[in-house]
Design an enzyme around this catalytic site. Structure first.
Site, PDB file in Angstrom:
ATOM      1  N   THR A   1      -1.637   1.775   6.556  1.00  7.29           N
ATOM      2  CA  THR A   1      -1.188   0.572   5.857  1.00  7.29           C
ATOM      3  C   THR A   1      -1.114  -0.565   6.868  1.00  7.29           C
ATOM      4  O   THR A   1      -0.676  -0.362   7.993  1.00  7.29           O
ATOM      5  CB  THR A   1       0.176   0.760   5.178  1.00  7.29           C
ATOM      6  N   GLY A   2      -1.564  -1.722   6.470  1.00  6.12           N
ATOM      7  CA  GLY A   2      -1.513  -2.849   7.405  1.00  6.12           C
ATOM      8  C   GLY A   2      -2.587  -3.855   7.068  1.00  6.12           C
ATOM      9  O   GLY A   2      -3.159  -3.829   5.972  1.00  6.12           O
TER      10      GLY A   2
ATOM     11  N   ARG B   1     -12.346  -9.167  -2.598  1.00  6.86           N
ATOM     12  CA  ARG B   1     -12.025  -8.689  -1.243  1.00  6.86           C
ATOM     13  C   ARG B   1     -11.659  -7.200  -1.290  1.00  6.86           C
ATOM     14  O   ARG B   1     -10.911  -6.755  -2.143  1.00  6.86           O
ATOM     15  CB  ARG B   1     -10.850  -9.498  -0.703  1.00  6.86           C
ATOM     16  N   VAL B   2     -12.211  -6.422  -0.378  1.00  8.13           N
ATOM     17  CA  VAL B   2     -11.863  -4.998  -0.284  1.00  8.13           C
ATOM     18  C   VAL B   2     -11.285  -4.757   1.109  1.00  8.13           C
ATOM     19  O   VAL B   2     -11.858  -5.221   2.107  1.00  8.13           O
ATOM     20  CB  VAL B   2     -13.104  -4.109  -0.514  1.00  8.13           C
ATOM     21  N   GLY B   3     -10.155  -4.055   1.161  1.00 12.53           N
ATOM     22  CA  GLY B   3      -9.513  -3.770   2.445  1.00 12.53           C
ATOM     23  C   GLY B   3      -9.908  -2.414   2.993  1.00 12.53           C
ATOM     24  O   GLY B   3     -10.939  -1.837   2.618  1.00 12.53           O
ATOM     25  N   ASP B   4      -9.074  -1.903   3.877  1.00 15.11           N
ATOM     26  CA  ASP B   4      -9.372  -0.624   4.540  1.00 15.11           C
ATOM     27  C   ASP B   4      -9.040   0.599   3.686  1.00 15.11           C
ATOM     28  O   ASP B   4      -9.616   1.675   3.900  1.00 15.11           O
ATOM     29  CB  ASP B   4      -8.571  -0.518   5.849  1.00 15.11           C
TER      30      ASP B   4
ATOM     31  N   GLY C   1      -5.721  -5.007   6.521  1.00 12.86           N
ATOM     32  CA  GLY C   1      -6.929  -4.220   6.293  1.00 12.86           C
ATOM     33  C   GLY C   1      -8.141  -4.634   7.094  1.00 12.86           C
ATOM     34  O   GLY C   1      -8.914  -3.795   7.557  1.00 12.86           O
TER      35      GLY C   1
ATOM     36  N   THR D   1       0.815  -1.213   0.000  1.00  7.88           N
ATOM     37  CA  THR D   1       0.000   0.000   0.000  1.00  7.88           C
ATOM     38  C   THR D   1       0.843   1.255   0.000  1.00  7.88           C
ATOM     39  O   THR D   1       1.930   1.287   0.567  1.00  7.88           O
ATOM     40  CB  THR D   1      -0.957   0.043   1.211  1.00  7.88           C
TER      41      THR D   1
HETATM   42  N1  ASP Z   1      -4.240  -2.154   4.095  1.00  8.41           N
HETATM   43  C1  ASP Z   1      -4.087  -2.824   2.832  1.00  8.41           C
HETATM   44  C2  ASP Z   1      -5.234  -3.751   2.621  1.00  8.41           C
HETATM   45  O1  ASP Z   1      -5.595  -4.457   3.538  1.00  8.41           O
HETATM   46  C3  ASP Z   1      -2.831  -3.601   2.696  1.00  8.41           C
HETATM   47  C4  ASP Z   1      -1.608  -2.930   3.204  1.00  8.41           C
HETATM   48  O2  ASP Z   1      -1.606  -1.816   3.658  1.00  8.41           O
HETATM   49  O3  ASP Z   1      -0.567  -3.568   3.123  1.00  8.41           O
HETATM   50  O4  ASP Z   1      -5.734  -3.827   1.526  1.00  8.41           O
END
Ligand code: ASP
Length: 307
Positions: A227-228, A204-207, A230, A176
């Site tokens: 970032t992390g 799939r949808v993340g944060d 999600g 991200t």
């Molecule tokens: N937060 C992002 C997601 O879950 C992935 C990431 O930040 O590495 O889509």
């Protein structure tokens, strides 16, 4: 001129995927510096925080080293599905897109959703059709394909042939990109763009595209890009939680971001980090993973670039 400030990230994670040699590390540092400068140049000339975060994120999206735009991770079925969002802190206007295929710069499409549609969030076919109407070029999957990501995907599939098995933190390969900025008029903006997590189920949808979870901006408090993992950042409503701690508990930017990243998100076993800026130009970049690609500069603070 009032203070301006900008911070960017290129993802947080337990390991730094592509860094195999000192030369590769230099490539990452140079790419972060270049993206930061593309945003800070706009602020230096008195431009808006919104333009600055879009520009910085575009630079990271175009760079194959990061998990967004070109260089995005693969989904479980070998495709790329991109998510992004953008928000401006003076109006609370926001735009978001998810499950995009073929769009080079998802964050620019998110800005177009904000400015040229009556909606906040467009996903999948509807978002792509909207882009087509605006004259966006739709790129072939080959544009997004980067050999290092393909190798990563093959390795993830080999290690995890059972699609339903949950991934370990080591396998997750977080990524991200994002940017937050405060311009000389005191306006804040935040932008985030991602390919999501490696081997994710398609759909799939993340944060990252979710306003308040992976991205948020409000002149009264702060601008945040996360970032992390999600799923945890969605449940923790992380970006908005930082703003709430500032607004309702009177915490400083540093204290609020530390509370969320080093306490609240850990309590639900979330891993990752964020970058944040407030309207007086303070910057915070906490993370609870081993590393986070990050850089910042302000009119009263020298440039920093870290991995
Ligand atoms: N937060 C992002 C997601 O879950 C992935 C990431 O930040 O590495 O889509």
């Amino acid at each position: 001129m009032n203070t301006y400030a900008i911070a960017i990230h290129g993802g947080a994670g337990p390991k730094v995927g592509g860094i195999t040699t000192p030369e590769k590390e230099q490539e990452y540092l140079a790419a972060l510096k270049q993206a930061l400068e593309s945003g800070s140049r706009i602020l230096e000339r008195g431009g808006s925080s919104l333009d600055a975060v879009e520009q910085a994120v575009n630079a990271l999206e175009d760079c194959p080293l990061f998990n967004s735009g070109k260089g995005s991770v693969y989904t479980i079925d070998g495709t790329h599905e991109l998510d992004a969002s953008i928000m401006e802190g003076n109006t609370l206007n926001a735009g978001a897109v998810a499950q995009l295929r073929g769009i080079k710069n998802p964050v620019t499409l998110a800005r177009d959703v904000m400015e040229k549609s009556e909606h906040v969030f467009l996903a999948a076919e509807g978002a792509i059709q909207f882009a087509r109407k605006l004259g966006y070029e739709l790129l072939e999957p080959e544009y997004f394909a980067v050999p290092a990501r393909y190798e990563q995907w093959l390795a993830a599939r080999a290690a995890n042939p059972d699609e339903l098995a949950p991934q370990t933190v080591e396998e997750k390969s977080l990524g991200t990109v994002g940017a937050v900025a405060c311009d000389s008029a005191g306006n804040l903006a935040a932008a985030t763009s991602t390919g999501g997590i490696l081997n994710k189920r398609f759909g799939r949808v993340g944060d990252s595209p979710i306003i308040g979870s992976g991205n948020y901006a409000n002149n009264k408090t702060c601008a945040v890009s996360c970032t992390g993992s999600g799923e945890f950042f969605i449940r923790g409503v992380v970006a908005y939680d930082v703003a709430c701690l500032i607004e309702h508990k009177g915490l400083s930017l540093q204290a609020a971001t530390d509370e969320v990243i080093h306490k609240r998100i850990l309590e639900i076993k979330g891993d990752g980090g964020l970058i944040a800026v407030d309207a007086t130009g303070n910057i915070a970049m906490p993370f609870n993973t081993r590393r986070m690609f990050r850089a910042c500069v302000a009119s009263n603070r020298p440039m920093e670039v870290h991995i």
